[in-house]
Design a protein around this motif. Structure first.
Motif, PDB file in Angstrom:
ATOM      1  N   GLY A   1      -4.750   3.245   1.864  1.00  0.00           N
ATOM      2  CA  GLY A   1      -3.450   4.087   0.274  1.00  0.00           C
ATOM      3  C   GLY A   1      -1.827   4.630   1.362  1.00  0.00           C
ATOM      4  O   GLY A   1      -1.024   4.473   1.078  1.00  0.00           O
ATOM      5  N   THR A   2      -1.801   3.748   2.654  1.00  0.00           N
ATOM      6  CA  THR A   2      -1.199   3.813   4.087  1.00  0.00           C
ATOM      7  C   THR A   2      -0.187   3.390   2.922  1.00  0.00           C
ATOM      8  O   THR A   2      -0.237   2.482   2.385  1.00  0.00           O
ATOM      9  CB  THR A   2      -1.272   3.096   4.962  1.00  0.00           C
ATOM     10  OG1 THR A   2      -2.229   3.850   5.635  1.00  0.00           O
ATOM     11  CG2 THR A   2      -0.300   3.582   6.049  1.00  0.00           C
ATOM     12  N   THR A   3       1.374   3.829   3.224  1.00  0.00           N
ATOM     13  CA  THR A   3       3.105   2.959   2.475  1.00  0.00           C
ATOM     14  C   THR A   3       3.160   1.846   3.741  1.00  0.00           C
ATOM     15  O   THR A   3       3.187   2.254   4.634  1.00  0.00           O
ATOM     16  CB  THR A   3       3.298   4.164   1.608  1.00  0.00           C
ATOM     17  OG1 THR A   3       3.849   5.062   2.504  1.00  0.00           O
ATOM     18  CG2 THR A   3       2.058   4.955   1.070  1.00  0.00           C
ATOM     19  N   GLU A   4       3.948   1.627   2.356  1.00  0.00           N
ATOM     20  CA  GLU A   4       5.217   1.067   3.467  1.00  0.00           C
ATOM     21  C   GLU A   4       6.229   1.850   4.235  1.00  0.00           C
ATOM     22  O   GLU A   4       6.784   1.770   5.774  1.00  0.00           O
ATOM     23  CB  GLU A   4       6.113  -0.418   3.047  1.00  0.00           C
ATOM     24  CG  GLU A   4       5.837  -1.438   2.095  1.00  0.00           C
ATOM     25  CD  GLU A   4       5.724  -2.659   1.573  1.00  0.00           C
ATOM     26  OE1 GLU A   4       6.836  -2.693   2.049  1.00  0.00           O
ATOM     27  OE2 GLU A   4       5.009  -3.115   1.541  1.00  0.00           O
ATOM     28  N   ALA A   5       6.382   2.721   3.246  1.00  0.00           N
ATOM     29  CA  ALA A   5       7.108   3.732   4.207  1.00  0.00           C
ATOM     30  C   ALA A   5       6.755   4.558   5.336  1.00  0.00           C
ATOM     31  O   ALA A   5       7.786   4.796   6.495  1.00  0.00           O
ATOM     32  CB  ALA A   5       7.665   5.520   2.732  1.00  0.00           C
TER      33      ALA A   5
ATOM     34  N   GLY B   1      -7.460  10.268  18.201  1.00  0.00           N
ATOM     35  CA  GLY B   1      -8.570  11.284  17.943  1.00  0.00           C
ATOM     36  C   GLY B   1      -7.513  12.098  17.823  1.00  0.00           C
ATOM     37  O   GLY B   1      -7.309  13.447  17.288  1.00  0.00           O
ATOM     38  N   MET B   2      -6.227  12.548  17.361  1.00  0.00           N
ATOM     39  CA  MET B   2      -5.259  12.632  16.363  1.00  0.00           C
ATOM     40  C   MET B   2      -5.241  13.440  15.251  1.00  0.00           C
ATOM     41  O   MET B   2      -4.584  14.282  14.419  1.00  0.00           O
ATOM     42  CB  MET B   2      -3.645  12.445  16.783  1.00  0.00           C
ATOM     43  CG  MET B   2      -3.378  12.167  18.459  1.00  0.00           C
ATOM     44  SD  MET B   2      -2.492  10.876  18.701  1.00  0.00           S
ATOM     45  CE  MET B   2      -0.793  11.963  18.657  1.00  0.00           C
ATOM     46  N   CYS B   3      -5.926  12.396  14.220  1.00  0.00           N
ATOM     47  CA  CYS B   3      -6.256  12.289  13.289  1.00  0.00           C
ATOM     48  C   CYS B   3      -7.747  12.255  12.582  1.00  0.00           C
ATOM     49  O   CYS B   3      -7.505  11.201  13.154  1.00  0.00           O
ATOM     50  CB  CYS B   3      -5.232  12.135  12.120  1.00  0.00           C
ATOM     51  SG  CYS B   3      -4.501  10.727  12.246  1.00  0.00           S
ATOM     52  N   ALA B   4      -8.260  12.378  11.219  1.00  0.00           N
ATOM     53  CA  ALA B   4      -9.211  11.112  10.818  1.00  0.00           C
ATOM     54  C   ALA B   4      -8.888   9.985   9.707  1.00  0.00           C
ATOM     55  O   ALA B   4      -7.520   9.602  10.442  1.00  0.00           O
ATOM     56  CB  ALA B   4     -10.094  12.385   9.877  1.00  0.00           C
ATOM     57  N   PRO B   5      -9.868   8.596  10.761  1.00  0.00           N
ATOM     58  CA  PRO B   5      -9.532   7.569  10.168  1.00  0.00           C
ATOM     59  C   PRO B   5      -8.628   7.538   8.414  1.00  0.00           C
ATOM     60  O   PRO B   5      -8.821   7.770   7.406  1.00  0.00           O
ATOM     61  CB  PRO B   5     -10.519   6.889   9.727  1.00  0.00           C
ATOM     62  CG  PRO B   5     -11.726   8.022  11.134  1.00  0.00           C
ATOM     63  CD  PRO B   5     -11.299   9.540  11.281  1.00  0.00           C
ATOM     64  N   GLY B   6      -7.560   6.799   8.696  1.00  0.00           N
ATOM     65  CA  GLY B   6      -7.134   7.122   7.164  1.00  0.00           C
ATOM     66  C   GLY B   6      -5.304   7.972   7.248  1.00  0.00           C
ATOM     67  O   GLY B   6      -5.674   7.732   5.992  1.00  0.00           O
ATOM     68  N   ASP B   7      -5.932   8.251   8.061  1.00  0.00           N
ATOM     69  CA  ASP B   7      -4.806   9.716   8.411  1.00  0.00           C
ATOM     70  C   ASP B   7      -3.361   9.854   8.979  1.00  0.00           C
ATOM     71  O   ASP B   7      -3.135  10.859   8.727  1.00  0.00           O
ATOM     72  CB  ASP B   7      -5.365  11.475   8.163  1.00  0.00           C
ATOM     73  CG  ASP B   7      -6.071  11.359   6.931  1.00  0.00           C
ATOM     74  OD1 ASP B   7      -6.227  10.905   6.101  1.00  0.00           O
ATOM     75  OD2 ASP B   7      -7.044  13.145   7.099  1.00  0.00           O
ATOM     76  N   SER B   8      -3.328   8.231   9.567  1.00  0.00           N
ATOM     77  CA  SER B   8      -2.229   8.571  10.494  1.00  0.00           C
ATOM     78  C   SER B   8      -1.195   7.646   9.691  1.00  0.00           C
ATOM     79  O   SER B   8       0.245   9.135  10.281  1.00  0.00           O
ATOM     80  CB  SER B   8      -3.116   7.081  11.473  1.00  0.00           C
ATOM     81  OG  SER B   8      -2.878   5.813  11.004  1.00  0.00           O
ATOM     82  N   GLY B   9      -1.013   7.219   8.472  1.00  0.00           N
ATOM     83  CA  GLY B   9       0.191   7.538   8.148  1.00  0.00           C
ATOM     84  C   GLY B   9       0.944   8.826   7.642  1.00  0.00           C
ATOM     85  O   GLY B   9       2.497   9.340   7.585  1.00  0.00           O
TER      86      GLY B   9
END
Length: 398
Positions: A167-171, A312-320
């Motif tokens: 669900g990562t967004t273009e923004a 390891g700065m965030c969980a997979p999928g949470d980078s956005g």
């Protein structure tokens, strides 16, 4: 045996053909600055690994002959976009292995205008014989192959996969570009020094959906260098006030995981970045929680998000969500790419990894001027090249 960076230097990164200079002119400027910064003369240098991708064989010798003709070994290094960090790694290994007390790592690139071809660092568009043909094959099997620049295409498709899965967004992708362009305003070495809003980045010309021009690193001319020395060299020459320790460094290449999933996220380096980070943390006895400032390989905005997860700065999928929260800029948990990163500082392939080391060295010494990360003691560099190689370096100021 420990190794230390005691001098760094770089040229301003510029659009190709901006100046009438040759690659040896760039190398003379960057290498000379690094030696001057260290207070070391070229005749004290014992070995010189030199990184570049687009110049002919033994261009390293032609470049460093501008600094002196002392007969020392010169090694020509080409590891695609990870070339600069590879040259630094060789310098560190020479020192930590006890072979040398003083090594100059140098990187440069004189590039052509326009997007890179599909044939890897050597240019050319023959994807069948390209060293990254297997990577593009993964992409083609899932997404097809279009007429857009191949590197933008494979990273753009990685972005689409991330968006579909998490669900990562273009923004959120554009927020990476906005942050890095904003950071570059205070970097006199950056190719671009203009700030843009998220809306302006989204409205820029599309290179390969969802990536717009302001989320893609440009072709660049430039050079960077670092003087790497042993602990005894530091002591003998009174360089403790200049010394930044290379606390750990790791290089990995592609594994079966890079290709088995059929995902562009894996093909562009996610697995090897994770493994390089794991090894570097283990060797340094440090983790991402100990890091203050990061220079990472944002060749495209999506790769910054993928690297957050790999480090390891965030969980997979949470980078956005992480970049959107402000955690990776001034006032947040980390400052990522205070230089402007590849997107805004520029990306002369052979120089990029060493420019990252220079930027981190300035921050750890407290010499980064208006872009200084307050109280920075530990820095991390991430440099990656398709084909492939990932290098993670942990620097520490005691």
């Amino acid at each position: 045996m420990k190794s230390y960076i005691v001098g760094v230097g770089m040229t301003k990164f510029e659009k190709p053909e901006t100046r009438e200079w040759q690659y040896w002119d760039m190398a003379r400027e960057a290498g000379g600055k690094a030696l001057e910064d260290a207070g070391v003369s070229y005749d004290q240098v014992e070995q010189v690994p030199v990184g570049y991708c687009f110049q002919p064989s033994t261009a390293g010798q032609r470049a460093v002959y501008e600094l002196g003709l002392t007969g020392v070994p010169v090694y020509n290094v080409n590891n695609n976009c990870a070339t600069g960090a590879t040259a630094l790694m060789m310098a560190r290994q020479f020192v930590e292995g006890g072979l040398s007390d003083c090594v100059l790592a140098l990187g440069f690139e004189k590039m052509a205008r326009g997007s890179l071809g599909g044939g890897g660092s050597g240019g050319g568009g023959d994807l069948k014989t390209s060293p990254v043909a297997r990577h593009y094959g993964v992409m083609a099997a899932r997404h097809g192959f279009e007429a857009t620049p191949p590197t933008a295409q494979i990273f753009g498709n990685a972005a689409r996969e991330h968006m579909e899965k998490y669900g990562t967004t273009e923004a959120q992708l554009a927020a990476v570009g906005a942050k890095n362009h904003r950071h570059s305003v205070n970097n006199p070495y950056a190719q671009f020094q203009d700030a843009y809003s998220v809306d302006e980045i989204l409205a820029a010309r599309t290179v390969h959906r969802p990536l717009t021009k302001l989320q893609c690193s440009p072709t660049s001319d430039g050079s960077a260098a670092a003087v790497v020395v042993s602990e005894r060299f530091v002591e003998r020459h009174g360089l403790a006030d200049r010394a930044v320790e290379i606390a750990a460094q790791a290089m990995t290449t592609d594994t079966a995981e890079s290709f088995a999933s059929g995902s562009c996220v894996d093909a562009v380096g996610g697995p090897m970045s994770r493994e390089a980070a794991r090894q570097a943390y283990e060797r340094a006895g440090l983790g991402i929680a100990d890091v203050d400032v990061v220079e990472l390989h944002d060749c495209f905005s999506i790769n910054e998000l993928l690297t957050y997860e790999a480090l390891g700065m965030c969980a997979p999928g949470d980078s956005g969500k992480l970049v959107e929260s402000g955690a990776t800029t001034y006032g947040g948990r980390w400052v990522v790419n205070p230089s402007g990163g590849l997107i805004s500082k520029g990306h002369p392939l052979g120089a990029t990894g060493l420019a990252q080391a220079a930027e981190l060295t300035w921050h750890l010494r407290g010499e980064a001027g208006p872009r200084q990360v307050p109280g920075a003691r530990v820095g991390l560099a991430h440099n990656i090249g398709l084909g492939g190689a990932a290098v993670v370096t942990v620097l520490r100021r005691l």
